[in-house]
Motif scaffolding. Structure first.
Motif: not given
Length: 97
Positions: A76-97
């Motif tokens: 599992r890959y854990i990302i902490r996103i701190k408070a702030g303004v992020y002006r972006e489109n995020v594409d999270v592809p499905q990762i198959l193992s």
């Protein structure tokens, strides 16, 4: 995140991790596994990366952090996103193992 962190997050954002039941009680969504619930309630989560718009984290963008996740990893890959303004489109592809 602890139960208090989750409760505070729910009060300060429109993010709905908990579902309301009759009588104003809350419960975790049915689709969330017990392991995921424990992870969110844990106070000792080992983060892989931190995203901070101001530059104090590993990445300034959420896209950069998601791109850094190892492909075909069983961890599992854990990302902490701190408070702030992020002006972006995020594409999270499905990762198959």
């Amino acid at each position: 995140m602890t139960d208090t962190d989750v409760a505070n997050e729910l009060m300060t954002t429109n993010r709905k991790l908990m579902q309301e039941k009759e009588g104003n009680e809350s419960e975790w969504p049915e689709w969330m596994s017990v392991a995921d619930r424990r992870l969110l309630q844990s106070s000792s989560v080992a983060l892989d990366v931190v995203v901070a718009a101001g530059g104090s984290g590993n990445y300034k963008t959420v896209s950069g952090a998601t791109a850094a996740a190892l492909k075909k990893s069983s961890k599992r890959y854990i990302i902490r996103i701190k408070a702030g303004v992020y002006r972006e489109n995020v594409d999270v592809p499905q990762i198959l193992s």
